[in-house]
Motif scaffolding. Structure first.
Motif, short mmCIF file in Angstrom:
data_model
loop_
_atom_site.label_atom_id
_atom_site.label_comp_id
_atom_site.label_asym_id
_atom_site.label_seq_id
_atom_site.Cartn_x
_atom_site.Cartn_y
_atom_site.Cartn_z
N GLY A 141 0.63 -1.19 -0.09
CA GLY A 141 -0.02 0.12 -0.04
C GLY A 141 1.08 1.28 0.01
O GLY A 141 1.83 1.40 0.77
N GLU B 286 -1.34 4.02 -8.47
CA GLU B 286 -0.37 5.25 -8.37
C GLU B 286 -0.44 5.17 -6.72
O GLU B 286 -1.40 4.88 -6.02
CB GLU B 286 -0.72 6.32 -9.21
N LEU C 47 -7.85 1.79 2.50
CA LEU C 47 -9.09 1.12 2.25
C LEU C 47 -9.45 -0.25 1.81
O LEU C 47 -10.45 -0.86 2.05
CB LEU C 47 -9.55 1.93 1.14
N TRP C 48 -8.28 -0.97 1.84
CA TRP C 48 -8.41 -2.39 1.66
C TRP C 48 -7.79 -3.09 2.46
O TRP C 48 -7.50 -4.20 2.46
CB TRP C 48 -7.64 -2.89 0.05
N THR D 293 1.02 -2.70 -9.46
CA THR D 293 1.08 -4.06 -9.01
C THR D 293 0.17 -4.41 -7.92
O THR D 293 0.34 -3.81 -6.96
CB THR D 293 2.58 -4.29 -8.53
N TYR E 147 -15.01 21.89 10.53
CA TYR E 147 -13.88 22.41 10.41
C TYR E 147 -13.73 23.02 9.35
O TYR E 147 -14.23 22.86 8.10
CB TYR E 147 -12.84 21.04 10.60
N VAL F 66 -6.67 -7.20 2.51
CA VAL F 66 -5.34 -7.75 2.75
C VAL F 66 -5.26 -8.44 3.97
O VAL F 66 -4.77 -9.69 4.04
CB VAL F 66 -4.39 -6.67 2.72
N THR G 110 -1.06 7.17 -3.55
CA THR G 110 -1.98 7.86 -3.08
C THR G 110 -3.49 7.47 -3.54
O THR G 110 -4.57 8.25 -3.42
CB THR G 110 -1.91 9.55 -3.43
N HIS H 199 -7.57 12.43 -2.02
CA HIS H 199 -8.56 13.51 -1.79
C HIS H 199 -8.89 14.10 -0.27
O HIS H 199 -9.79 14.83 -0.14
CB HIS H 199 -9.95 13.09 -2.43
C1 LIG Z 1 -12.72 13.78 2.34
C2 LIG Z 1 -11.55 13.23 3.08
C3 LIG Z 1 -10.83 14.22 3.85
C4 LIG Z 1 -9.94 14.09 4.68
N1 LIG Z 1 -9.34 14.97 5.55
C5 LIG Z 1 -8.24 14.70 6.19
C6 LIG Z 1 -7.78 15.64 6.99
O1 LIG Z 1 -8.05 16.93 6.89
N2 LIG Z 1 -6.26 15.34 7.91
C7 LIG Z 1 -6.16 14.06 7.77
O2 LIG Z 1 -5.12 13.82 8.45
N3 LIG Z 1 -6.56 13.05 7.14
C8 LIG Z 1 -7.97 13.31 6.38
N4 LIG Z 1 -8.40 12.35 5.75
C9 LIG Z 1 -7.90 10.81 6.22
C10 LIG Z 1 -6.69 10.43 5.48
O3 LIG Z 1 -7.16 10.35 3.89
C11 LIG Z 1 -6.63 9.34 5.76
O4 LIG Z 1 -5.80 9.20 7.05
C12 LIG Z 1 -5.10 8.50 5.06
O5 LIG Z 1 -5.40 8.77 3.66
C13 LIG Z 1 -5.04 7.11 5.54
O6 LIG Z 1 -3.88 6.46 4.41
P1 LIG Z 1 -3.54 4.99 4.18
O7 LIG Z 1 -2.27 5.02 3.71
O8 LIG Z 1 -3.75 4.34 5.56
O9 LIG Z 1 -4.77 4.74 3.31
P2 LIG Z 1 -5.20 4.79 1.82
O10 LIG Z 1 -4.73 6.14 1.38
O11 LIG Z 1 -6.30 4.19 1.57
O12 LIG Z 1 -3.87 3.94 0.90
C14 LIG Z 1 -3.87 2.70 0.82
C15 LIG Z 1 -3.03 2.22 -0.46
O13 LIG Z 1 -2.88 0.86 -0.39
C16 LIG Z 1 -3.03 0.55 -1.99
N5 LIG Z 1 -3.38 -1.08 -1.86
C17 LIG Z 1 -4.41 -1.50 -1.11
N6 LIG Z 1 -4.28 -2.78 -1.34
C18 LIG Z 1 -3.48 -3.36 -2.08
C19 LIG Z 1 -2.91 -4.32 -2.75
N7 LIG Z 1 -3.37 -5.55 -2.28
N8 LIG Z 1 -1.79 -4.21 -3.25
C20 LIG Z 1 -1.32 -3.26 -3.56
N9 LIG Z 1 -1.63 -2.03 -2.95
C21 LIG Z 1 -2.97 -2.08 -2.54
C22 LIG Z 1 -4.22 1.34 -2.12
O14 LIG Z 1 -4.16 1.38 -3.90
C23 LIG Z 1 -3.67 2.70 -1.81
O15 LIG Z 1 -3.07 3.41 -2.42
C24 LIG Z 1 -9.41 12.58 4.76
C25 LIG Z 1 -10.05 11.58 4.22
C26 LIG Z 1 -11.09 12.02 3.46
C27 LIG Z 1 -11.79 10.73 2.41
#
Ligand SMILES: Cc1cc2nc3c(=O)[nH]c(=O)nc-3n(C[C@H](O)[C@H](O)[C@H](O)COP(=O)(O)OP(=O)(O)OC[C@H]3O[C@@H](n4cnc5c(N)ncnc54)[C@H](O)[C@@H]3O)c2cc1C
Length: 803
Positions: free
Chosen positions: A11, A38, A205-206, A172, A253, A210, A40, A46
Motif C-alpha cells: 500500500g 499510483e 481502504l483495502w 502491481t 472544520y 489484505v 495515494t 482527496h
Molecule cells: C474527504 C476526506 C477528507 C480527509 N481529510 C483529512 C484531513 O484533513 N486530515 C487528515 O489527517 N486526514 C484526512 N483524511 C483521512 C486521510 O485521507 C487518511 O487518514 C489517509 O489517507 C490514510 O492513508 P492510508 O495510507 O492508510 O490509506 P490509503 O490512502 O487508502 O492507501 C492505501 C493504499 O494501498 C493500496 N493498496 C491496497 N491494497 C493493495 C494491494 N492488495 N496491493 C497493492 N496496493 C494496495 C491502495 O491502492 C492505496 O494506494 C481525509 C479523508 C477523506 C476521504
C-alpha cells in the motif's frame, strides 16, 4: 521488481510511504513497497490535509507533534514540497461544558510541552474574523495547526525512502500472502512473486481485504466523508491566510483553500462505505455528493460563519476513509502471524502518519515500538470486534467526532453484547452498567430503576452519594462485586513454573499461594501486572487485564517453548464474584466447610473451595484493600453462587458495589492499574512496584534493565496526593504543578470515601519524590493544593487485608 526483500509494505498511501521511509531510516535498506495503482490511490489523494496536535491520548498527541515536525525533514531529503501551511488553529466553544473541555485540553497540553492558549471570544474574532461572535463562549488557540498537500507529503516520504535504498513498484496488486514454514512470506502479485521476511499491511481502504488474505478480520470500516470548497471570498483578498478552525457545536472544520474556504463536517447520520468488501476497481474516484445528509451541519456553519454562506459552493468532495471502533490507528504485530504487521485504520494520516511509521519501524527493527503505543496497538481488540460490532461502533464514533465524552459517559452502540449469567439479577438491583471490551459490568447501583442512569458531568455526578454508600458498606460491613471482566489464563505443564519465572519479574508462588508480579519488556518497562495463583505444581491461574489479553498472548508466544507449557486464555469461561469487607469471612464461613480463619487460609492463599454446592477457585485477596475473597467459577455456576452469597449476606449488611466504588477504594490504597499507573513508559521502581521484582532470580525478561533502574533510581516517581478539590476530582491526565511549573501528570483520581478526601495518583520527576509541599493539581482550569502522602491514605500497613 526484486524477488526478495527484508520487508514488503503493501500500500502506497501516506501511511505505507511513511512506514517505508522510517524502515530505511531505522536501517533496513532492502525494503519494497507495492502499490496497486499510483501512490495515494486510496483515501489519501482527496484528503483535506488538515493537521493538529490535540488528541485524547497524550501518547498519541506526542506522535502527532512528531508527525508535524517531520515534514521539514522529508522535504529536505527529497526536495519534494509537502505544501505545509502552518496557519495556527482555533477551537471554538459554544457551551459551558465545551469551555471546560478546552480548559482541560489546554492543561493536558501543558505537560506535553504544547503551547495552547485559552482566549476570549473577542480575541478569537480578531484572529478569525469570519466567525459570528454571538454563537460562542470561548476559544483555544494552537500555534501548530494547519494543512499540507496530501500528494506532496506521500511523495516526499516515498522519495526519501527511495534515497534511503527502498524500492517502490506501482501498478502491481498483491493478490495473496502465503506464509512458509520458517515464518517468512511469499507475497503473490499480479506481476510476479516476492519472498519477504516481513509483510506490512498498509492497505488503507483495502486493509480488511489484505487482512483476510492471512485469515484476519481487522476491525476497520470506511465512512463517507464530505467537505466543500466555497467560491472566492472578498473577505480573504489581501489578508494573511485564515487559520484552521474547529466549531465543535457546529460539528465542522474550516480552513482556507486558495481564494475560498474549505468546510468539512462529521455529520450525525454518517454513512459507511463498502460495509463488507472494498471493490478492487475503486481508484482515484469520488463518491456522489449528498449535501442533504450534511445540510443540518452546513446550516449551522453558514449561521456561525455567515460570509461562507454568501460565497456559494464551488466544489464538493465525498470520499471514504477508514476508522477503527475507537477512532485510533491499528498498528503492530499480530498474534499467531509471525512477521506480519499492520498499519491501518489511520483516520488522520497527516497528523498521525509520521508517528505510526516511526513506531512501527522501530517495532520491526528493534523489537519494540520505542514509545507507548497502547492506544494504537492492534492487540487492544479481540474476538468481539466482528464486522457488525465494528460497523456499529465506527458509525457511533464518526457521529461523535466533535462531541464531548464525559468521564462518566458510557456510549450506547453495540450494547448489550456480552453479558454474564448474573446480568439480569444485577439489573434487578438497579445496576448502571459500563461497557468494557463489549462486556456489560456494573458501575454503580441506584436506589430505584428511575434513578439508574448517569447524568453526564465533569464534576461529581448523581452517582456520587450512591458510590459513597457502596464504599462505606465495604469498609464497615461487606460488599459484593462482580469481577468477571478480569483477564484470566490457565498455564499448565511440567515447564510452566520455569517459563513463568522467566516471563514474570517476581518469584513464582508455592502451591496454594498467590503472588503479585509485574511483567517487564526487554527495556525493563512495565507491560503487565498479574496475579499468579498456583493450583498445583504444574497448574497456574493467572489474573490480569482483559483488554490486554491479545497483547499478553502475543508477548507470551515470543518466549513459549515448543513443548512443556500451554497457555490458555479463559477469561470468558471463568466468571467471578468477590466479597470484601470486615464481614466477608463470616458470610463465606457460613457457606463452606473449610476453616477460613487467617491461620488456616491466610492472605494470598488460593484453593479449590466448594461454596455450598458451587465448586470455586477461591483467592484470599481483594483490590479494595479490605479483608476479601475472590471466587472464580465456570459460567454455569455463577447464578447459584450469587444467590448463595446474597442470602448469606443478608444478616451481615452485604451490599452490591460496582466498578466506580472499586476505583475509589483502590486509589485510596495507592493500588495502580494497567493502562493508568502501569504502562510501557514506566519502570517498576518508578511505579512503586520494586518490592514485586525479585532480583535474586538469576534470569527474567527485563532483569538487566530493572537492575539498572534500581541503581539509578529511575527518572520518575508515582506519588499519591490528597487534593484540596471542591466539586470535581482529578480523573487522569491533569497536570501536576510544583512551585509554579507543570512537572508531572495525574494517572488516576477519585473521591476517597473512607479517607474523606479527594485523592490522585500521578508521576513526578524523581528529584521531587520527597518534596513535602508546593504541589498543585489542575482540575478543570483551577489549581488545587495537592499534598503528597508518605503512605497509602487507608491502612498503609495492609493490616485489614491480613487479619
Ligand atoms: C474527504 C476526506 C477528507 C480527509 N481529510 C483529512 C484531513 O484533513 N486530515 C487528515 O489527517 N486526514 C484526512 N483524511 C483521512 C486521510 O485521507 C487518511 O487518514 C489517509 O489517507 C490514510 O492513508 P492510508 O495510507 O492508510 O490509506 P490509503 O490512502 O487508502 O492507501 C492505501 C493504499 O494501498 C493500496 N493498496 C491496497 N491494497 C493493495 C494491494 N492488495 N496491493 C497493492 N496496493 C494496495 C491502495 O491502492 C492505496 O494506494 C481525509 C479523508 C477523506 C476521504
Amino acid at each position: 521488481m526484486r524477488t526478495h526483500a527484508k520487508a514488503v509494505v503493501v500500500g502506497g498511501g501516506v501511511v505505507g510511504a511513511s512506514v517505508l521511509y522510517h524502515l530505511t531510516k531505522a536501517g533496513w535498506k532492502d525494503v519494497l513497497l507495492i502499490e496497486r495503482a499510483e501512490l495515494t490511490s486510496g483515501s489519501t489523494w482527496h484528503a483535506a490535509g488538515g493537521m493538529h496536535t490535540v488528541n485524547g491520548d497524550p501518547n498519541v498527541a506526542k506522535l502527532q507533534q512528531y508527525t508535524i515536525n517531520l515534514y521539514k525533514e522529508i522535504e529536505q531529503i527529497s526536495g519534494q514540497s509537502c505544501g505545509v501551511h502552518i496557519t495556527g488553529g482555533i477551537m471554538l466553544a459554544g457551551t459551558p461544558a465545551r469551555v471546560d473541555w478546552l480548559k482541560m485540553a489546554k492543561a493536558r497540553g501543558r505537560y506535553l510541552g504544547m503551547d495552547l492558549e485559552l482566549i476570549s471570544v473577542d480575541e478569537a474574532a480578531k484572529i478569525f474574523p469570519l466567525m459570528d461572535k454571538k454563537h460562542f463562549l470561548g476559544a483555544m488557540y494552537d500555534p501548530i495547526e494547519g494543512h499540507v498537500d496530501p500528494y506532496g507529503v506521500t511523495h516526499a516520504y516515498a522519495k526519501s525512502a527511495q534515497i534511503g535504498g527502498a524500492e517502490i513498484v506501482r501498478q502491481t496488486r498483491v493478490t495473496d500472502l502465503r506464509q512458509r514454514q520458517d515464518g517468512t512470506w511469499d507475497v503473490i502479485t499480479d506481476q510476479g512473486n516476492v519472498h519477504a521476511e516481513h509483510v506490512v499491511n498498509a492497505a488503507g481502504l483495502w486493509a480488511r481485504e489484505v487482512g483476510r488474505m492471512v485469515g484476519l478480520e481487522l476491525p476497520v470500516l470506511a465512512m463517507e466523508h464530505q467537505y466543500l470548497i466555497t467560491g472566492d471570498m472578498p473577505e480573504l483578498v489581501g489578508k494573511k491566510e485564515q487559520m484552521h478552525c474547529i466549531d465543535f457545536e457546529g460539528e465542522i472544520y474550516i480552513r482556507q483553500e486558495r481564494g475560498g474556504m474549505l468546510m468539512g463536517t462529521y455529520e450525525r447520520a454518517g454513512v459507511p462505505w463498502s460495509e463488507t468488501n472494498t471493490p478492487w476497481d475503486f481508484g482515484q474516484d469520488l463518491l456522489p455528493n449528498d449535501l442533504d445528509r450534511i445540510a443540518p451541519s452546513l446550516e449551522v456553519g453558514f449561521e456561525h460563519f455567515p460570509s461562507l454562506g454568501d460565497a456559494g459552493i464551488k466544489k464538493v468532495v465525498n470520499g471514504p476513509f477508514t476508522f477503527a471502533p475507537d477512532g485510533n490507528p491499528l498498528i503492530g504485530p499480530v498474534k499467531g502471524l509471525k512477521n506480519f504487521w499492520v498499519a491501518c485504520g489511520v483516520m488522520a494520516g497527516f497528523s498521525q502518519g509520521g508517528g505510526v511509521g516511526l513506531s512501527l519501524a522501530h517495532w520491526m527493527v528493534d523489537g519494540d515500538p520505542g514509545a507507548d503505543v497502547w492506544a494504537m496497538d492492534v492487540a487492544r481488540y479481540g474476538d468481539w470486534t466482528t464486522l457488525a460490532y465494528t460497523n456499529a461502533k465506527v458509525r457511533e464514533n464518526y457521529s461523535r467526532r466533535f462531541s464531548i465524552r464525559f468521564p462518566n459517559e458510557e456510549l450506547p452502540a453495540a450494547r448489550p453484547l456480552r453479558t454474564t449469567p448474573v446480568y439480569e439479577k444485577l439489573q434487578a438491583e438497579h445496576a448502571v452498567f459500563g461497557d468494557y471490551c463489549g462486556f456489560e459490568h456494573p458501575l454503580w447501583f441506584a436506589p430505584s430503576a428511575a434513578e439508574a442512569t448517569d447524568i453526564v458531568s465533569w464534576r461529581r455526578s448523581n452517582a456520587h452519594p450512591h458510590v459513597a454508600a457502596e464504599c462505606l458498606a465495604v469498609q464497615k460491613t461487606a460488599g459484593l462485586l462482580e469481577i468477571s471482566n478480569y483477564g484470566k489464563f490457565e498455564v499448565r505443564g511440567p515447564a510452566a513454573a520455569e517459563w513463568l519465572s522467566r516471563v514474570m519479574a517476581n518469584r513464582i508462588p508455592k502451591v496454594g499461594k498467590i503472588v503479585l508480579t509485574p511483567m517487564l519488556n526487554d527495556r525493563g518497562k512495565l507491560i503487565g501486572d498479574f496475579t499468579i495463583c498456583r493450583v498445583s505444581e504444574e497448574h497456574f491461574f493467572l489474573i490480569g487485564t482483559y483488554a490486554a489479553e491479545q497483547f499478553y498472548l502475543r508477548w507470551f508466544e515470543r518466549s513459549l517453548p515448543p513443548t512443556g507449557v500451554s497457555v490458555r486464555p479463559c477469561a470468558v469461561e471463568y466468571v467471578g464474584l468477590s466479597v470484601a469487607g470486615p464481614n466477608s469471612r463470616a458470610i463465606l464461613q457460613s457457606l463452606v466447610r473449610e476453616d477460613l480463619s487467617t491461620a488456616a487460609f491466610p492472605f494470598m492463599s488460593f484453593r479449590r473451595v466448594d461454596v455450598g454446592m458451587v465448586p470455586t477457585y477461591m483467592g484470599r485477596v481483594s483490590f479494595t484493600g479490605e479483608l476479601g475473597y475472590e471466587m472464580w467459577v465456570t459460567t454455569d455456576y455463577q447464578r447459584a453462587l450469587y444467590d448463595l452469597l446474597q442470602r448469606a449476606g443478608r444478616d451481615h449488611g452485604l451490599k452490591s458495589f460496582g466498578g466506580r466504588a472499586l476505583n475509589s477504594l483502590r486509589i485510596e490504597k495507592s493500588f495502580g492499574t494497567w493502562a493508568r499507573e502501569y504502562r510501557p513508559i514506566y519502570g517498576p521502581y518508578e511505579a512503586g512496584l520494586g518490592r514485586f521484582v525479585d532480583l535474586n532470580k538469576p534470569d527474567f525478561i527485563g532483569r538487566t534493565a530493572a537492575l539498572d533502574e534500581r541503581a539509578r533510581g529511575g527518572d520518575l516517581r508515582l506519588l499519591t496526593f490528597a487534593v484540596d478539590a471542591t466539586d470535581a476530582d482529578a480523573l487522569g491526565d491533569e497536570p501536576i504543578w510544583h512551585d509554579g511549573k507543570a512537572v508531572g501528570w495525574v494517572t488516576s483520581g477519585a473521591y476517597g470515601f473512607r479517607a474523606g478526601r479527594s485523592i490522585a495518583l500521578g508521576y513526578v520527576p524523581a528529584a521531587l519524590a520527597d518534596a513535602e509541599s508546593g504541589f498543585e493539581i489542575e482540575i478543570i482550569g483551577e489549581r488545587h493544593k495537592a499534598t503528597p502522602q508518605k503512605a497509602a491514605p487507608i491502612d498503609p500497613q495492609g493490616l485489614l487485608m491480613r487479619t
